[in-house]
Scaffold this motif. Structure first.
Motif, PDB file in Angstrom:
ATOM      1  N   ARG A 201       0.835  -1.195   0.000  1.00 43.79           N
ATOM      2  CA  ARG A 201       0.000   0.000   0.000  1.00 43.79           C
ATOM      3  C   ARG A 201       0.867   1.241   0.000  1.00 43.79           C
ATOM      4  NH1 ARG A 201      -4.550  -0.874   4.569  1.00 43.79           N
ATOM      5  NH2 ARG A 201      -2.755  -0.677   5.933  1.00 43.79           N
ATOM      6  N   LEU A 202       0.348   2.277  -0.611  1.00 42.26           N
ATOM      7  CA  LEU A 202       0.948   3.591  -0.486  1.00 42.26           C
ATOM      8  C   LEU A 202       0.418   4.250   0.789  1.00 42.26           C
ATOM      9  CD1 LEU A 202       0.535   4.844  -4.162  1.00 42.26           C
ATOM     10  CD2 LEU A 202       2.612   3.954  -3.099  1.00 42.26           C
ATOM     11  N   VAL A 203       1.200   5.158   1.334  1.00 40.51           N
ATOM     12  CA  VAL A 203       0.783   5.909   2.519  1.00 40.51           C
ATOM     13  C   VAL A 203       0.583   7.361   2.128  1.00 40.51           C
ATOM     14  CG1 VAL A 203       1.404   6.659   4.839  1.00 40.51           C
ATOM     15  CG2 VAL A 203       2.019   4.355   4.077  1.00 40.51           C
ATOM     16  N   ALA A 204      -0.603   7.888   2.397  1.00 45.76           N
ATOM     17  CA  ALA A 204      -0.914   9.286   2.101  1.00 45.76           C
ATOM     18  C   ALA A 204      -1.067  10.054   3.407  1.00 45.76           C
ATOM     19  CB  ALA A 204      -2.200   9.387   1.283  1.00 45.76           C
ATOM     20  N   LEU A 205      -0.280  11.115   3.546  1.00 47.60           N
ATOM     21  CA  LEU A 205      -0.441  12.018   4.679  1.00 47.60           C
ATOM     22  C   LEU A 205      -1.442  13.091   4.267  1.00 47.60           C
ATOM     23  CD1 LEU A 205       0.228  13.170   7.440  1.00 47.60           C
ATOM     24  CD2 LEU A 205       2.206  14.311   6.413  1.00 47.60           C
ATOM     25  N   VAL A 206      -2.591  13.106   4.926  1.00 47.58           N
ATOM     26  CA  VAL A 206      -3.676  14.022   4.579  1.00 47.58           C
ATOM     27  C   VAL A 206      -3.808  15.063   5.680  1.00 47.58           C
ATOM     28  CG1 VAL A 206      -6.128  14.228   4.052  1.00 47.58           C
ATOM     29  CG2 VAL A 206      -4.876  12.172   3.356  1.00 47.58           C
ATOM     30  N   ARG A 207      -3.596  16.322   5.319  1.00 44.41           N
ATOM     31  CA  ARG A 207      -3.769  17.416   6.281  1.00 44.41           C
ATOM     32  C   ARG A 207      -5.102  18.097   5.991  1.00 44.41           C
ATOM     33  NH1 ARG A 207       1.872  17.680   5.188  1.00 44.41           N
ATOM     34  NH2 ARG A 207       3.107  17.388   7.089  1.00 44.41           N
ATOM     35  N   THR A 208      -5.893  18.256   7.028  1.00 47.09           N
ATOM     36  CA  THR A 208      -7.228  18.824   6.869  1.00 47.09           C
ATOM     37  C   THR A 208      -7.556  19.664   8.105  1.00 47.09           C
ATOM     38  OG1 THR A 208      -9.596  18.274   6.741  1.00 47.09           O
ATOM     39  CG2 THR A 208      -8.163  16.658   7.770  1.00 47.09           C
ATOM     40  N   PRO A 209      -8.291  20.764   7.945  1.00 42.86           N
ATOM     41  CA  PRO A 209      -8.626  21.587   9.101  1.00 42.86           C
ATOM     42  C   PRO A 209      -9.702  20.978   9.991  1.00 42.86           C
ATOM     43  CG  PRO A 209      -9.621  22.500   7.145  1.00 42.86           C
ATOM     44  CD  PRO A 209      -8.753  21.363   6.683  1.00 42.86           C
ATOM     45  N   VAL A 210     -10.482  20.038   9.454  1.00 44.30           N
ATOM     46  CA  VAL A 210     -11.542  19.396  10.239  1.00 44.30           C
ATOM     47  C   VAL A 210     -11.468  17.892  10.028  1.00 44.30           C
ATOM     48  CG1 VAL A 210     -13.098  21.381  10.146  1.00 44.30           C
ATOM     49  CG2 VAL A 210     -13.209  19.654   8.345  1.00 44.30           C
ATOM     50  N   ALA A 211     -11.949  17.135  11.001  1.00 42.03           N
ATOM     51  CA  ALA A 211     -11.918  15.676  10.911  1.00 42.03           C
ATOM     52  C   ALA A 211     -12.787  15.193   9.744  1.00 42.03           C
ATOM     53  CB  ALA A 211     -12.401  15.064  12.219  1.00 42.03           C
ATOM     54  N   LEU A 212     -12.325  14.168   9.059  1.00 42.01           N
ATOM     55  CA  LEU A 212     -13.097  13.579   7.973  1.00 42.01           C
ATOM     56  C   LEU A 212     -14.023  12.504   8.524  1.00 42.01           C
ATOM     57  CD1 LEU A 212     -10.357  13.093   5.213  1.00 42.01           C
ATOM     58  CD2 LEU A 212     -11.827  15.075   5.611  1.00 42.01           C
ATOM     59  N   THR A 213     -15.197  12.397   7.960  1.00 45.78           N
ATOM     60  CA  THR A 213     -16.100  11.313   8.342  1.00 45.78           C
ATOM     61  C   THR A 213     -15.584  10.005   7.750  1.00 45.78           C
ATOM     62  OG1 THR A 213     -17.501  11.513   6.376  1.00 45.78           O
ATOM     63  CG2 THR A 213     -18.036  12.928   8.270  1.00 45.78           C
ATOM     64  N   GLU A 214     -16.101   8.898   8.247  1.00 46.67           N
ATOM     65  CA  GLU A 214     -15.688   7.596   7.719  1.00 46.67           C
ATOM     66  C   GLU A 214     -16.018   7.491   6.227  1.00 46.67           C
ATOM     67  OE1 GLU A 214     -13.586   4.322   7.801  1.00 46.67           O
ATOM     68  OE2 GLU A 214     -13.895   5.599   9.560  1.00 46.67           O
ATOM     69  N   THR A 215     -17.172   8.034   5.830  1.00 47.73           N
ATOM     70  CA  THR A 215     -17.547   8.010   4.409  1.00 47.73           C
ATOM     71  C   THR A 215     -16.557   8.811   3.574  1.00 47.73           C
ATOM     72  OG1 THR A 215     -19.896   7.773   4.947  1.00 47.73           O
ATOM     73  CG2 THR A 215     -19.364   8.621   2.759  1.00 47.73           C
ATOM     74  N   GLN A 216     -16.157   9.978   4.072  1.00 49.13           N
ATOM     75  CA  GLN A 216     -15.188  10.799   3.345  1.00 49.13           C
ATOM     76  C   GLN A 216     -13.830  10.108   3.241  1.00 49.13           C
ATOM     77  OE1 GLN A 216     -15.616  14.265   5.870  1.00 49.13           O
ATOM     78  NE2 GLN A 216     -16.671  15.420   4.244  1.00 49.13           N
ATOM     79  N   ARG A 217     -13.418   9.480   4.323  1.00 50.87           N
ATOM     80  CA  ARG A 217     -12.148   8.748   4.306  1.00 50.87           C
ATOM     81  C   ARG A 217     -12.181   7.622   3.282  1.00 50.87           C
ATOM     82  NH1 ARG A 217      -9.120   8.891   9.678  1.00 50.87           N
ATOM     83  NH2 ARG A 217      -8.401   6.841   9.051  1.00 50.87           N
ATOM     84  N   THR A 218     -13.268   6.872   3.278  1.00 50.90           N
ATOM     85  CA  THR A 218     -13.403   5.746   2.346  1.00 50.90           C
ATOM     86  C   THR A 218     -13.386   6.236   0.901  1.00 50.90           C
ATOM     87  OG1 THR A 218     -14.659   4.489   3.992  1.00 50.90           O
ATOM     88  CG2 THR A 218     -14.860   3.804   1.680  1.00 50.90           C
ATOM     89  N   ARG A 219     -14.118   7.326   0.658  1.00 48.17           N
ATOM     90  CA  ARG A 219     -14.190   7.870  -0.699  1.00 48.17           C
ATOM     91  C   ARG A 219     -12.828   8.387  -1.153  1.00 48.17           C
ATOM     92  NH1 ARG A 219     -18.091  11.930  -0.183  1.00 48.17           N
ATOM     93  NH2 ARG A 219     -19.649  10.256  -0.219  1.00 48.17           N
ATOM     94  N   LEU A 220     -12.119   9.097  -0.261  1.00 51.02           N
ATOM     95  CA  LEU A 220     -10.811   9.635  -0.609  1.00 51.02           C
ATOM     96  C   LEU A 220      -9.820   8.511  -0.889  1.00 51.02           C
ATOM     97  CD1 LEU A 220      -8.803  11.955  -0.930  1.00 51.02           C
ATOM     98  CD2 LEU A 220      -8.477  11.928   1.559  1.00 51.02           C
ATOM     99  N   ALA A 221      -9.833   7.478  -0.051  1.00 47.32           N
ATOM    100  CA  ALA A 221      -8.929   6.344  -0.264  1.00 47.32           C
ATOM    101  C   ALA A 221      -9.204   5.672  -1.607  1.00 47.32           C
ATOM    102  CB  ALA A 221      -9.069   5.340   0.877  1.00 47.32           C
ATOM    103  N   ALA A 222     -10.481   5.565  -1.972  1.00 44.93           N
ATOM    104  CA  ALA A 222     -10.848   4.936  -3.245  1.00 44.93           C
ATOM    105  C   ALA A 222     -10.383   5.779  -4.431  1.00 44.93           C
ATOM    106  CB  ALA A 222     -12.359   4.725  -3.300  1.00 44.93           C
ATOM    107  N   VAL A 223     -10.545   7.092  -4.327  1.00 47.66           N
ATOM    108  CA  VAL A 223     -10.112   7.988  -5.409  1.00 47.66           C
ATOM    109  C   VAL A 223      -8.604   7.904  -5.601  1.00 47.66           C
ATOM    110  CG1 VAL A 223      -9.867  10.412  -6.064  1.00 47.66           C
ATOM    111  CG2 VAL A 223     -12.054   9.574  -5.195  1.00 47.66           C
ATOM    112  N   LEU A 224      -7.857   7.926  -4.491  1.00 49.67           N
ATOM    113  CA  LEU A 224      -6.398   7.858  -4.583  1.00 49.67           C
ATOM    114  C   LEU A 224      -5.935   6.494  -5.096  1.00 49.67           C
ATOM    115  CD1 LEU A 224      -5.420   9.708  -1.285  1.00 49.67           C
ATOM    116  CD2 LEU A 224      -5.239  10.580  -3.619  1.00 49.67           C
ATOM    117  N   ALA A 225      -6.610   5.427  -4.670  1.00 49.32           N
ATOM    118  CA  ALA A 225      -6.252   4.089  -5.142  1.00 49.32           C
ATOM    119  C   ALA A 225      -6.427   3.990  -6.658  1.00 49.32           C
ATOM    120  CB  ALA A 225      -7.095   3.030  -4.435  1.00 49.32           C
ATOM    121  N   THR A 226      -7.493   4.583  -7.162  1.00 54.49           N
ATOM    122  CA  THR A 226      -7.728   4.583  -8.607  1.00 54.49           C
ATOM    123  C   THR A 226      -6.650   5.392  -9.332  1.00 54.49           C
ATOM    124  OG1 THR A 226     -10.125   4.376  -8.297  1.00 54.49           O
ATOM    125  CG2 THR A 226      -9.366   5.203 -10.426  1.00 54.49           C
TER     126      THR A 226
END
Length: 272
Positions: A201-226
């Motif tokens: 797996r690749l490791v992505a360091l994600v900086r964000t001003p607010v916490a991501l929801t589980e749905t947002q995390r899942t969606r972001l991981a899927a977009v980056l994986a693609t």
């Protein structure tokens, strides 16, 4: 822990294949610790390190040397693996030692994977690194050369024992007591990359001003994986200076979608 020599890189790849062959039948609660014990011996005994990495010395002779030294002191799986490693050719002695460390970390990752907790291991290494950044007094105590090892071990036990995976405690303790010339944060980052490689797996360091929801995390991981063609593990860091949007770093590549990033870009354009 970067291995640069072409001969050593080839030997490291072969060593990792041999580790994978050993893992299914090994006692994973002991394998990583045994390999770290061998690493400590090689780091401490310079003459031994030169002897077992000497390209002019017969590989079988080097294997017999370590078997004589380690028989009965480490598990059979660790002994078999180390004997295989010293039979190989290495560009320089330090790269053999680095290879043993790589195998030890990977064995601990396999231990966490077998327990169904490899995600926890990745997260815990990342979170502990961030704790050190926020707590300079703690970092100073753990990095202090004058503080006895038993005091550091006791401090880590108080902080982590029963709160993290066994593999995390092993890796953090090993790094704190024997940093091998690295900063604690640098060592944790290296170990985290090796754990991620266990799952390819690749490791992505994600900086964000607010916490991501589980749905947002899942969606972001899927977009980056693609986008990258690999599964991506997200390390989330809350950073109010991003002012909105996300900053994503994968290796040396930074994807900056934050307002702060865009403002910096405007400033650079105006200044040019």
């Amino acid at each position: 822990m970067t291995i640069t020599g072409a001969v050593s890189r080839a030997s490291l790849a072969e060593s990792r294949e041999r580790l994978e062959a050993v893992i299914p039948t090994a006692d994973l609660s002991a394998l990583g610790g045994d390999l770290f014990a061998v690493l400590r011996l090689i780091d401490r005994e310079h003459g031994l390190r030169r002897a077992v990495s000497d390209p002019a010395r017969d590989g079988a002779d080097k294997a017999r040397l370590v078997q004589g030294l380690l028989n009965g002191k480490v598990s059979a799986a660790a002994l078999e693996l180390v004997a295989d490693v010293v039979r190989l050719r290495w560009s320089k002695p330090s790269e053999l030692a680095d290879a043993v460390e790589t195998l030890a970390v990977t064995a601990e990752a396999a231990r966490a994977e077998a327990d169904g907790r490899i995600d926890d291991l990745e997260d815990e290494l990342f979170r502990f690194s961030r704790v050190l950044e926020r707590e300079p007094q703690l970092r100073g105590a753990l990095a202090a050369p004058g503080l006895p090892a038993e005091r550091k071990s006791g401090l880590l036990g108080t902080l982590l024992d029963g709160k993290v995976t066994a593999a995390t405690l092993t890796l953090v303790t090993e790094l704190v007591l024997r940093p091998r010339g690295r900063s604690l944060e640098g060592g944790l980052a290296e170990f985290g990359k090796l754990v991620a490689q266990r799952r390819e797996r690749l490791v992505a360091l994600v900086r964000t001003p607010v916490a991501l929801t589980e749905t947002q995390r899942t969606r972001l991981a899927a977009v980056l994986a693609t986008a990258y063609g690999h599964e991506v593990h997200l390390n989330i860091e809350l950073d109010p200076t991003t002012i909105g949007g996300l900053s994503i770093q994968i290796g040396d590549e930074v994807i900056d979608g934050t307002i702060a990033g865009r403002l910096d870009d405007v400033r650079r354009r105006l200044a040019s």
